[in-house]
Design a protein around this motif. Structure first.
Motif, short mmCIF file in Angstrom:
data_model
loop_
_atom_site.label_atom_id
_atom_site.label_comp_id
_atom_site.label_asym_id
_atom_site.label_seq_id
_atom_site.Cartn_x
_atom_site.Cartn_y
_atom_site.Cartn_z
N ARG B 153 0.85 -1.20 0.00
CA ARG B 153 0.00 0.00 0.00
C ARG B 153 0.88 1.23 0.00
O ARG B 153 1.72 1.41 0.88
CB ARG B 153 -0.86 -0.03 1.26
CG ARG B 153 -1.70 1.21 1.51
CD ARG B 153 -2.50 1.04 2.79
NE ARG B 153 -3.50 -0.01 2.63
CZ ARG B 153 -4.75 0.20 2.17
NH1 ARG B 153 -5.13 1.41 1.85
NH2 ARG B 153 -5.58 -0.80 2.06
N ARG B 154 0.70 2.09 -1.01
CA ARG B 154 1.42 3.37 -1.01
C ARG B 154 0.46 4.44 -0.49
O ARG B 154 -0.59 4.69 -1.08
CB ARG B 154 1.90 3.73 -2.41
CG ARG B 154 2.77 4.97 -2.39
CD ARG B 154 3.46 5.21 -3.69
NE ARG B 154 4.35 6.35 -3.57
CZ ARG B 154 4.90 6.97 -4.60
NH1 ARG B 154 4.67 6.54 -5.81
NH2 ARG B 154 5.69 8.01 -4.41
N ARG B 155 0.86 5.05 0.61
CA ARG B 155 -0.02 5.98 1.29
C ARG B 155 -0.18 7.29 0.51
O ARG B 155 0.78 7.81 -0.05
CB ARG B 155 0.53 6.27 2.68
CG ARG B 155 0.58 5.03 3.57
CD ARG B 155 1.45 5.26 4.79
NE ARG B 155 2.84 5.52 4.42
CZ ARG B 155 3.72 6.06 5.24
NH1 ARG B 155 3.37 6.43 6.44
NH2 ARG B 155 4.97 6.25 4.84
N ASP B 156 -1.39 7.81 0.50
CA ASP B 156 -1.68 9.12 -0.13
C ASP B 156 -1.09 9.24 -1.53
O ASP B 156 -0.54 10.27 -1.89
CB ASP B 156 -1.10 10.26 0.74
CG ASP B 156 -1.71 10.31 2.12
OD1 ASP B 156 -2.69 9.59 2.37
OD2 ASP B 156 -1.20 11.10 2.94
N ALA B 157 -1.20 8.18 -2.31
CA ALA B 157 -0.52 8.18 -3.61
C ALA B 157 -1.23 9.02 -4.66
O ALA B 157 -0.64 9.41 -5.66
CB ALA B 157 -0.38 6.75 -4.11
N VAL B 158 -2.52 9.28 -4.42
CA VAL B 158 -3.24 10.05 -5.43
C VAL B 158 -4.20 11.02 -4.75
O VAL B 158 -4.82 10.70 -3.74
CB VAL B 158 -3.95 9.09 -6.43
CG1 VAL B 158 -4.90 8.15 -5.73
CG2 VAL B 158 -4.70 9.85 -7.50
N THR B 159 -4.29 12.22 -5.30
CA THR B 159 -5.19 13.24 -4.76
C THR B 159 -6.29 13.51 -5.78
O THR B 159 -6.00 13.80 -6.94
CB THR B 159 -4.43 14.54 -4.44
OG1 THR B 159 -3.35 14.21 -3.56
CG2 THR B 159 -5.33 15.56 -3.76
N ILE B 160 -7.52 13.34 -5.36
CA ILE B 160 -8.66 13.56 -6.24
C ILE B 160 -9.63 14.50 -5.56
O ILE B 160 -10.12 14.22 -4.46
CB ILE B 160 -9.38 12.22 -6.58
CG1 ILE B 160 -8.43 11.28 -7.32
CG2 ILE B 160 -10.65 12.48 -7.39
CD1 ILE B 160 -8.90 9.83 -7.35
N LEU B 161 -9.87 15.64 -6.15
CA LEU B 161 -10.78 16.65 -5.60
C LEU B 161 -10.48 16.93 -4.12
O LEU B 161 -11.37 16.92 -3.27
CB LEU B 161 -12.24 16.19 -5.76
CG LEU B 161 -12.71 15.95 -7.20
CD1 LEU B 161 -14.10 15.36 -7.23
CD2 LEU B 161 -12.68 17.26 -8.00
N GLY B 162 -9.23 17.12 -3.82
CA GLY B 162 -8.82 17.50 -2.47
C GLY B 162 -8.74 16.37 -1.47
O GLY B 162 -8.40 16.58 -0.30
N LYS B 163 -9.04 15.15 -1.91
CA LYS B 163 -8.99 14.02 -1.00
C LYS B 163 -7.89 13.07 -1.45
O LYS B 163 -7.72 12.84 -2.64
CB LYS B 163 -10.36 13.30 -1.05
CG LYS B 163 -10.68 12.58 0.22
CD LYS B 163 -12.11 12.08 0.27
CE LYS B 163 -12.13 11.01 1.37
NZ LYS B 163 -12.89 9.86 1.07
N THR B 164 -7.14 12.53 -0.47
CA THR B 164 -6.07 11.62 -0.88
C THR B 164 -6.50 10.17 -0.69
O THR B 164 -7.24 9.84 0.24
CB THR B 164 -4.77 11.86 -0.08
OG1 THR B 164 -5.06 11.72 1.30
CG2 THR B 164 -4.19 13.22 -0.35
N PHE B 165 -6.02 9.33 -1.59
CA PHE B 165 -6.31 7.90 -1.55
C PHE B 165 -4.99 7.14 -1.64
O PHE B 165 -4.03 7.62 -2.23
CB PHE B 165 -7.19 7.48 -2.74
CG PHE B 165 -8.54 8.13 -2.74
CD1 PHE B 165 -9.62 7.52 -2.12
CD2 PHE B 165 -8.74 9.36 -3.36
CE1 PHE B 165 -10.88 8.11 -2.13
CE2 PHE B 165 -9.98 9.96 -3.36
CZ PHE B 165 -11.06 9.33 -2.75
N ASP B 166 -4.98 5.94 -1.06
CA ASP B 166 -3.81 5.08 -1.18
C ASP B 166 -3.88 4.30 -2.49
O ASP B 166 -4.96 4.08 -3.03
CB ASP B 166 -3.77 4.05 -0.03
CG ASP B 166 -3.61 4.71 1.32
OD1 ASP B 166 -3.31 5.92 1.38
OD2 ASP B 166 -3.77 4.01 2.34
#
Lengths: 188, 189
Positions: B153-166
């Motif tokens: 799991r790569r933490r905070d790997a993508v930011t979409i509309l101000g929210k980060t996802f792994d």
């Protein structure tokens, strides 16, 4: 004197230049050096180095040559690639091509400089890296520098009839700065 | 429809990706829901056409397939093998079911199964991996059905509309591929 882009005590980082090509070819021809890079099966000549330099320019790699301060000799390279400014992520890589400089703390300092650059100048949020399981010294160093294990791609590398895992690690900017501004960290 | 299939499965069949199909791919990727799932691929497509982006991948030695509904021949998605390392026998895979009517019905799982068949039994790979946005449970469940297991799991790997996802990484080894093999049917040993 070389241009000093990022300054450390034992070493500094300078930009890539064609003058290092003969040196890079020497490093890339040494299986002991290329083992950890997974490039032993590639034959790197002058043409390949020029293509690589063009490639890193096209793909916005942030590539630095590590120079030993005492001698002004280039001893390796450290880089950020797959730099994604939208997600604020990148991957880090390092190679100390000059074997006589192994185990002397250059990698540790050079990684410190590239992290400072990545988090402090590029404003990245997550920097990751990958290392082969057999490269135990490197893996240990990354953990010591604050990288956290994030996963394992199993049996990812085949060498001498045996499969080895690919370890993945990452570091968040807040983890970097927590360490940096902790009083103990300064005495390391 | 007169598609020439390379791999034939139950629900879906695969044809070698044809450049003429990139216009449809462009339409899929204009859908924000699909764009979020594909994250970085989508962002590359903001400045490049699908033909340019995937055309370069085709030329670069990646293996791209169009996914078709076997019953009707309809072009419903695409998938591809990339980052191929034949020396160490590994690669990454990606998939997109662009026609949303065909989601959640096993088409994607069937398509991935065919792609793994191709990766292990045609390319002779040993390890195949992928990554997905961790909120995409439908995709992750499908990959598990194909035999993929959690790799990292790569933490905070993508930011979409101000929210980060792994990003969740998954991998599968050749010996873990339990799906039906289309290719093995041609070898009588």
């Amino acid at each position: 004197m070389k241009i000093e882009k990022l300054s450390g005590k034992k070493c500094y980082l300078t930009h890539l230049s064609g003058e290092y090509i003969p040196l890079f070819i020497r490093w890339m021809s040494d299986p002991e050096v290329t083992m950890g890079l997974n490039s032993t099966h590639q034959n790197i000549d002058r043409r390949a180095e020029l293509d690589f330099m063009e490639f890193i320019k096209q793909n916005n790699w942030h590539y630095f040559v590590i120079v030993e301060r005492e001698t002004d000799n280039p001893i390796g390279a450290v880089m950020l690639f797959d730099v994604n400014q939208t997600n604020r992520t990148a991957e880090m890589g390092i190679n100390i091509g000059e074997k006589s400089r192994w185990g002397k703390g250059f990698a540790s300092e050079a990684i410190g400089l590239i992290l400072e650059y990545g988090f402090g100048i590029l404003n990245l949020h997550n920097i990751c890296l990958k290392v082969f399981q057999f490269n135990k010294k490197a893996a240990k160093l990354y953990i010591k520098l604050g990288f956290k294990e994030m996963g394992v791609l199993r049996e990812f590398r085949l060498a001498n009839g045996k499969y080895y895992d690919f370890l993945m690690m990452d570091m968040l900017s807040k983890e970097y700065y927590e360490r940096k501004y902790t009083p103990e960290a300064k005495h390391e | 429809m007169n598609e020439t299939y390379k791999l034939i499965g139950g629900l879906v069949s695969l044809a070698v990706m044809d450049e003429e199909k990139f216009d449809t791919v462009e339409r899929w990727f204009a859908d924000p829901e699909i764009a979020f799932e594909l994250t970085n691929t989508y962002r590359s497509l903001m400045t490049k056409s699908a033909a340019e982006f995937f055309g370069a991948r085709l030329k670069g030695g990646e293996h791209l397939f169009s996914i078709h509904d076997t019953a009707t021949g309809r072009f419903i998605g695409m998938e591809w093998v990339f980052h191929i390392d034949q020396v160490n026998r590994n690669a990454a895979v990606g998939i997109c079911i662009g026609e949303k009517d065909f989601r959640g019905k096993g088409y994607g799982t069937d398509a991935m199964n065919l792609l793994l068949d191709y990766a292990f039994n045609a390319l002779n790979l040993h390890s195949v991996h992928l990554w997905a946005v961790d909120s995409n449970e439908r995709a992750i469940n499908s990959y598990e059905k194909c035999g993929f297991s959690y790799a990292g799991r790569r933490r905070d790997a993508v930011t979409i509309l101000g929210k980060t996802f792994d990003f969740v990484y998954m991998d599968i080894l050749d010996r873990e591929f339990k799906g039906k093999s289309f290719l093995k049917g041609f070898y009588n040993d």
